[in-house]
Design a protein around this motif. Structure first.
Motif, mmCIF file in Angstrom:
data_model
loop_
_atom_site.group_PDB
_atom_site.id
_atom_site.type_symbol
_atom_site.label_atom_id
_atom_site.label_comp_id
_atom_site.label_asym_id
_atom_site.label_seq_id
_atom_site.Cartn_x
_atom_site.Cartn_y
_atom_site.Cartn_z
ATOM 1 N N SER A 34 42.841 46.784 32.379
ATOM 2 C CA SER A 34 43.617 46.124 31.402
ATOM 3 C C SER A 34 43.127 44.767 31.397
ATOM 4 C CB SER A 34 45.222 46.188 31.863
ATOM 5 O OG SER A 34 45.306 45.612 33.041
ATOM 6 N N ALA A 35 44.031 44.060 30.248
ATOM 7 C CA ALA A 35 43.552 42.738 30.072
ATOM 8 C C ALA A 35 44.085 41.856 31.083
ATOM 9 C CB ALA A 35 44.667 42.485 28.661
ATOM 10 N N VAL A 36 45.392 42.078 31.842
ATOM 11 C CA VAL A 36 45.770 41.390 32.930
ATOM 12 C C VAL A 36 44.809 41.595 34.038
ATOM 13 C CG1 VAL A 36 47.561 41.178 34.686
ATOM 14 C CG2 VAL A 36 48.046 41.731 32.244
ATOM 15 N N GLU A 37 44.341 42.545 34.327
ATOM 16 C CA GLU A 37 43.277 42.609 35.298
ATOM 17 C C GLU A 37 42.052 41.928 35.131
ATOM 18 O OE1 GLU A 37 44.878 47.333 36.547
ATOM 19 O OE2 GLU A 37 43.110 47.097 35.217
ATOM 20 N N ARG A 38 41.487 41.982 33.962
ATOM 21 C CA ARG A 38 40.294 41.188 33.586
ATOM 22 C C ARG A 38 40.726 39.841 33.741
ATOM 23 N NH1 ARG A 38 39.915 45.342 29.514
ATOM 24 N NH2 ARG A 38 40.871 43.689 27.871
ATOM 25 N N VAL A 39 41.782 39.469 33.708
ATOM 26 C CA VAL A 39 41.906 38.078 33.775
ATOM 27 C C VAL A 39 41.945 37.594 35.359
ATOM 28 C CG1 VAL A 39 43.683 36.010 33.644
ATOM 29 C CG2 VAL A 39 43.511 37.484 31.807
ATOM 30 N N ASN A 47 32.605 40.729 39.613
ATOM 31 C CA ASN A 47 32.199 41.761 38.530
ATOM 32 C C ASN A 47 32.827 43.059 38.856
ATOM 33 O OD1 ASN A 47 30.931 43.405 36.657
ATOM 34 N ND2 ASN A 47 28.918 43.392 37.973
ATOM 35 N N PRO A 48 33.918 43.181 38.057
ATOM 36 C CA PRO A 48 34.485 44.501 38.109
ATOM 37 C C PRO A 48 33.924 46.015 38.287
ATOM 38 C CG PRO A 48 35.018 43.698 35.978
ATOM 39 C CD PRO A 48 34.141 42.933 36.904
ATOM 40 N N HIS A 49 32.549 45.850 37.600
ATOM 41 C CA HIS A 49 31.829 47.134 37.658
ATOM 42 C C HIS A 49 30.608 47.076 38.677
ATOM 43 C CE1 HIS A 49 33.387 47.436 33.608
ATOM 44 N NE2 HIS A 49 33.073 46.288 33.099
ATOM 45 N N GLY A 50 30.657 46.220 39.550
ATOM 46 C CA GLY A 50 29.744 46.209 40.610
ATOM 47 C C GLY A 50 30.444 46.856 41.973
ATOM 48 N N GLU A 51 29.952 48.056 42.529
ATOM 49 C CA GLU A 51 30.709 48.294 43.781
ATOM 50 C C GLU A 51 29.908 47.919 44.816
ATOM 51 O OE1 GLU A 51 31.117 52.543 43.659
ATOM 52 O OE2 GLU A 51 32.083 52.712 42.053
ATOM 53 N N GLN A 52 30.545 48.102 46.034
ATOM 54 C CA GLN A 52 30.124 47.496 47.419
ATOM 55 C C GLN A 52 29.826 48.424 48.263
ATOM 56 O OE1 GLN A 52 33.881 45.733 47.555
ATOM 57 N NE2 GLN A 52 33.212 43.652 47.257
ATOM 58 N N PHE A 160 36.598 46.249 46.378
ATOM 59 C CA PHE A 160 37.882 45.940 46.992
ATOM 60 C C PHE A 160 38.622 45.176 45.991
ATOM 61 C CE2 PHE A 160 40.177 42.474 49.041
ATOM 62 C CZ PHE A 160 41.134 43.271 49.723
ATOM 63 N N TRP A 161 38.061 44.182 45.441
ATOM 64 C CA TRP A 161 38.909 43.459 44.284
ATOM 65 C C TRP A 161 39.453 44.228 43.420
ATOM 66 C CZ3 TRP A 161 39.689 38.950 46.977
ATOM 67 C CH2 TRP A 161 38.716 38.862 47.934
ATOM 68 N N VAL A 162 38.911 45.194 42.833
ATOM 69 C CA VAL A 162 39.348 46.119 41.737
ATOM 70 C C VAL A 162 40.464 46.982 42.315
ATOM 71 C CG1 VAL A 162 38.888 48.017 40.205
ATOM 72 C CG2 VAL A 162 37.088 46.155 40.259
ATOM 73 N N ILE A 167 46.013 48.719 42.285
ATOM 74 C CA ILE A 167 46.862 49.216 43.099
ATOM 75 C C ILE A 167 48.101 48.235 43.191
ATOM 76 C CG2 ILE A 167 47.827 49.701 45.513
ATOM 77 C CD1 ILE A 167 44.669 50.521 45.988
ATOM 78 N N THR A 168 48.134 47.053 43.383
ATOM 79 C CA THR A 168 49.244 46.157 43.164
ATOM 80 C C THR A 168 49.769 46.151 41.750
ATOM 81 O OG1 THR A 168 48.157 44.618 44.725
ATOM 82 C CG2 THR A 168 49.985 43.721 43.339
#
Length: 546
Positions: A34-39, A47-52, A160-162, A167-168
């Motif tokens: 979502s827009a809020v999540e991207r902020v 990078n929300p597309h990078g997995e760990q 983790f950050w995503v 979840i929050t």
């Protein structure tokens, strides 16, 4: 009335299992932001597309928690300089350490009276914020373990950050808003008042503090946190005004942990696996609720038996049954909220909350923590079953070898070690003298305190004075190690499982969705507790009860 209370609760949880479980699955498995999540991602710089890998994920969890701990510690220490402090001083050093650790670890153990120690800003921007994010961390770790079971030939387990952000924002926040509205309708307080001086019936003057109570109460229960705005916690009429708000609070405590197995079933592509796990949780939980009610309704002692119930320490608004059910709910999970005085329970009735925590809080456990705890028990069960028939144990197509069983075994050794070593240290020094009772009951108070801290529960017998440097430091260490050592081991197990190539089922594969397996997991859970804690229980509640 007590039977209707429990049956209606079961029915509501059964409905939520599917609908909330499916919704949570869509949240953690989705790929759109979502827009809020991207902020949020832009502010954090990820990078929300990078997995760990599991190691990077673990370091992210530990780094986030360390920063949270330092921030909350500084917030508590500088309270007197903050707005809405209500004139309270900054929290003393060892008390601030204990409270910061407590809320960051989802324990919410409280040595203080909230209404006379914490200002509104600290309650809202410090404690309540940690109620959200510490709960999100637990759910995220559980999701990673399920990804480890569901994925193959990979070392990537998500970001983790995503996970934390989604979840929050998508799960905890909207449900908390709805729960807050319901609690306000029920009579819970929600304001920024500094309090009102009133004249009591006895002619004395009493200062009654207001505050943002309903909103903190909602996430306190939903996130299985447990920290009360007031010293009497969910027995206070501003937090829990009526019997039906008491029902809502128990529902909030149970709803996410009991819905998490649905997420597990959907992610591994076999809903029946989720049904098996929730059946273990439900069976253990129902047994605990029945036994706790039975011990309190047929209480030991001349007076309880004469009146057919042990009412001491219980609010007349709730009575014995609703109080006993609440006590079972908060200790079966990692919530720790209380609406009655556990120190006044009968010997065996007081033992049940301890046993609930000693089970590892897997029935259904805390948000996320309950699921990853029961899944590790399932791994141990298939390993034991494999040894019995001489076959390589497998769970959902993943082989349980030496590496996997080491992670699982170490996971279940951490908490008993903390509980037993901590209790022994207190009893071997003058610190056990802070208990208000001696003999078996005094020992039970000390045992309960370390059981609650090490399992990240937060409830207390409340018959022990813990506001000393020794107790705040010792329990803080128990909470810290009891939270993050198991999390690292869970993430390590997830990484080991994700890297495997699944093996096809054979005639020697143990079916893990049938009643036999459900019974085996429940049996392993109880046996592990009995073998580990029976000697300690024999010195405390069992000795007192007999």
């Amino acid at each position: 009335m007590g039977l209707v209370f429990v049956l209606s609760l079961i029915a509501a949880l059964a409905v939520a299992y599917r609908f909330l479980g499916d919704y949570m699955h869509r949240v953690v498995a989705g790929t759109k932001h979502s827009a809020v999540e991207r902020v949020v991602y832009r502010v954090v710089g990820v990078n929300p597309h990078g997995e760990q890998t599991w190691g990077v994920y673990a370091r992210s969890v530990l780094a986030f928690s360390a920063v949270s701990l330092l921030f909350l510690y500084a917030f508590l220490r500088s309270q007197s300089h903050l707005p809405l402090s209500l004139g309270f001083d900054g929290v003393m050093t060892h008390g601030a350490w204990n409270t910061a650790v407590s809320f960051v670890t989802n324990t919410n153990w409280q040595w203080y009276s909230g209404e006379s120690t914490m200002g509104h800003l600290v309650q809202m921007a410090g404690l309540a914020v940690q109620n959200f994010v510490s709960a999100s961390v637990g759910i995220a770790v559980a999701v990673v373990l399920v990804r480890g079971l569901a994925r193959k030939r990979t070392d990537r387990l998500g970001n983790f950050w995503v996970d934390l952000t989604r979840i929050t924002i998508r799960i905890l926040l909207p449900i908390s808003v709805l729960a807050t509205i319901a609690l306000i309708i029920g009579g819970a307080v929600q304001n920024l008042s500094g309090g009102t001086d009133v004249t009591t019936l006895g002619g004395a003057t009493q200062h009654i503090t207001g505050g943002p109570v309903a909103s903190q109460e909602a996430i306190k229960e939903l996130g299985t946190n447990g920290g009360g705005f007031y010293n009497t916690n969910s027995a206070h009429p501003f937090e829990n005004p009526t019997a039906w708000t008491n029902w809502i609070q128990i529902f909030l405590i149970f709803v996410i942990p009991f819905s998490m197995p649905r997420v597990f079933g959907r992610m591994v592509g076999q809903n029946r696996q989720g049904y098996a796990i929730v059946a273990v949780m439900a069976g253990l939980a129902l047994t605990s609720v029945v036994l706790t009610n039975a011990f309190e309704l047929t209480g030991d002692g001349t007076v309880p038996q004469a009146v057919s119930a042990a009412m001491e320490g219980k609010d007349v608004r709730f009575g014995v049954s609703n109080s006993a059910t609440f006590a079972a709910a908060t200790t079966l999970t990692s919530t720790g909220a209380v609406n009655s005085f556990h120190d006044s329970y009968t010997a065996l009735g007081g033992m049940m909350p301890m046993v609930n925590m000693m089970l590892g809080e897997v029935a259904p456990g805390g948000v996320g923590a309950g699921l990853y705890g029961i899944l590790i028990l399932a791994v141990i069960t298939v390993f034991v079953a494999g040894l019995m028939v001489g076959r390589t144990p497998e769970y959902l197509g993943k082989k349980i070898g030496a590496r996997e069983i080491k992670f699982a075994s170490l996971y279940f050794l951490v908490t008993p070690a903390l509980i037993l070593i901590g209790t022994a240290a207190a009893m071997a020094t003058s610190n056990h003298g802070t208990a208000l009772n001696v003999g078996p009951h005094g020992f039970s108070e000390v045992l309960y305190a370390f059981t609650s801290a090490s399992n990240n529960n937060g409830s207390a017998f409340a018959g022990i004075t813990v506001n000393t440097a020794w107790w705040n430091t010792a329990l803080g260490l128990a909470m810290l190690l009891g939270r993050f050592l198991p999390i690292v081991l869970v993430l390590g197990l997830a990484g080991s499982l994700a890297g495997q190539q699944p093996v096809p089922e054979s005639t020697g594969t143990l079916p893990t969705h049938r009643p036999l397996f459900v019974g085996m997991v429940a049996g392993v859970t109880v046996v592990l507790v009995a073998l580990t804690f029976l000697p300690a229980l024999a010195l405390g509640p069992l000795a007192e009860g007999l």
